[in-house]
Design an enzyme around this catalytic site. Structure first.
Site, short mmCIF file in Angstrom:
data_model
loop_
_atom_site.label_atom_id
_atom_site.label_comp_id
_atom_site.label_asym_id
_atom_site.label_seq_id
_atom_site.Cartn_x
_atom_site.Cartn_y
_atom_site.Cartn_z
N ASP A 1 -2.66 0.76 7.80
CA ASP A 1 -2.16 1.22 9.09
C ASP A 1 -1.43 0.12 9.84
O ASP A 1 -0.34 0.31 10.37
CB ASP A 1 -3.31 1.78 9.93
N ASP B 1 -10.66 12.73 -2.28
CA ASP B 1 -10.89 11.86 -3.44
C ASP B 1 -12.37 11.79 -3.81
O ASP B 1 -12.78 10.89 -4.56
CB ASP B 1 -10.39 10.44 -3.13
#
Length: 488
Positions: A237, A91
């Site tokens: 996560d 990105d």
């Protein structure tokens, strides 16, 4: 006793009781860790007859200092080439992209896909989700840009998926630049306790553990079954970990398999990491606490899940207890409170004894000799002081997480610094704007220093160590922050 003084007593008492609640959970994890050392973790499963297809995902964003090292490390993975694909989920909007394109030319036999998105929607979670739509692998290994996976990583982790109930395997972080500075040594000190005592203890209890965002491998089916990556918290996560385990998937933690990584060498980078972890933990608590409490999980699993999801609240408790302790000290000097209150309060300080034992156990695993272990007497007080000094910064993060205030995913700058002579000042990703909380930390350091001196003058030593550690912690955080934010 006045109503205002009673309020301070209640605030201090509730804060210390919460720390006691957390320390009891830590004591149980320490006990389980000790049992693990005696019993071992069982036999390692045999290698499969045919290795399955694995995809390695490498989410990166503006990582000019470490991306080439990352690609080089992944290229050394010992795994059948026809069963391995690598996704570089890039990105970046700087020269990192050009560095990637040049580096991958060095590995023509590696099935490496350089994947670019039109925008950074969803940040890391969005990148992982985008890549998941394109993967060929049954299993997905993930490494952040500052990691250098060892060649044996896949062959040490993939065999555990022979158990069809296992959805994720996490390995233990180690530290490439542990000895770079006092700050990195103290961070390693903290992380080792998590990766030794906490993760091992929870896993041995079949309690919920967390994928640590990197250095782990997932079953693709597990990710999809749990609802895929979501970006409504800053700790995607932890969020996915709870969703998967609540659905019944088992996680396996392997302390014997190391995943080396870099620690933030400056306070501004550490603070950005701490803010994201702490706020994301608070957001995940809001999202999952109700589900956990009303689930059919055993009581011990619920208890440890509560302590796990609420561990960021310890910083709020430390901040409230420290501020409330000042008027309580004044009241004690002026005989405004019954002595019994301070006797009961002293009992809650046993929490710090438990926490010290947890960290000593982890420290002892890394330091073999007696002289090395003796260093604990230096590092633990410094670590505890520095942690207290981060209470204001992290309490703000917790409050934002609890109240639903959204903020962007701020990446932690990576440096590729392993030797003390390497300089961090040239890093182009450093944030040079010093936030207002840094000035508040300096003022709090001076405040607690004055309180400590005043208590000595008055001959009242009951809270002297507490206030002295707060003074040292806040002043250290202010010093390191000012050093890392100012332009050089």
């Amino acid at each position: 006793m006045s109503l205002l003084l009673l309020l301070f007593v209640l605030v201090y008492g509730m804060a210390m009781l919460f720390i006691l609640f957390y320390s009891v959970a830590q004591a149980h994890l320490l006990y389980r860790f000790r049992l693990f050392l005696k019993r071992g973790h069982g036999a390692t499963p045999p290698a499969p007859d045919v290795w399955p297809m694995v995809t390695v995902q490498l989410p990166v964003y503006n990582e000019r200092y470490v991306v080439e090292r990352l690609i080089g490390a992944v290229a050394t993975l010992d795994y059948p080439a026809d069963k391995l694909e690598v996704q570089l989920l890039d990105d970046s909007d700087d020269e990192t992209t050009q560095l990637i394109q040049a580096k991958i030319q060095q590995y023509p036999r590696l099935n490496l896909q350089h994947i670019r998105r039109p925008d950074r929607s969803g940040y890391k979670a969005g990148a992982l989700k985008h890549g998941l739509d394109l993967v060929k692998g049954e299993y997905i290994a993930i490494f952040d840009a500052d990691f250098t996976p060892k060649p044996h990583f896949l062959k040490r982790t993939v065999p555990y998926f022979a158990d069809e109930s296992v959805g994720m395997v996490q390995t233990r972080w180690t530290h490439l630049n542990r000895e770079y500075s006092l700050l990195t040594r103290l961070q390693a000190f903290a992380l080792d306790a998590h990766f030794y005592v906490e993760q091992v203890g929870r896993n041995s209890l079949s309690a919920y553990i967390n994928f640590n965002g990197t250095g782990g491998i997932w079953r693709k089916e597990t990710i999809l079954d749990a609802g895929n990556w979501q970006d409504d918290t800053l700790t995607e996560d932890l969020d996915l970990s709870y969703r998967a385990q609540i659905k019944g998937w088992k996680f396996k933690y392997l302390p014997e398999v190391e995943s080396p990584a870099e620690l933030p060498p400056v306070m501004s980078a550490l603070k950005s990491q701490q803010f994201r972890w702490t706020k994301g933990g608070a957001e995940s608590a809001v999202k999952h606490l109700g589900t956990v409490v009303h689930s059919d999980a055993p009581l011990k699993v619920k208890y440890h899940a509560l302590a796990h999801l609420l561990n960021s609240a310890v910083f709020v408790a430390v901040l409230l207890a420290s501020l409330a302790s000042i008027p309580l000290l004044w009241a004690r000097v002026n005989n405004q409170l019954p002595e019994e209150i301070f006797t009961i309060g002293a009992a809650t300080l046993l929490s710090f004894l438990v926490i010290s034992l947890v960290y000593f156990q982890a420290f002892s695993r890394e330091k073999a000799s007696f002289s090395d272990r003796a260093g604990f007497l230096l590092y633990f007080p410094l670590f505890l002081s520095l942690s207290m000094g981060l209470a204001l910064h992290n309490a703000v993060a917790v409050w934002e997480g609890w109240t639903g205030r959204k903020s962007p995913f701020i990446r932690t700058p990576k440096f590729n610094l392993e030797a003390p002579q390497h300089r961090w000042q040239e890093n182009l990703y450093l944030n040079l704007r010093m936030p207002f909380t840094t000035y508040a930390e300096g003022l709090l350091g001076l405040l607690f220093l004055a309180v400590a001196v005043w208590s000595v003058v008055k001959g009242e030593y009951g809270l002297l160590i507490f206030h002295s550690m707060l003074a040292i912690g806040y002043l250290l955080v202010f010093y390191y922050s000012f050093q890392s934010y100012k332009k050089t």
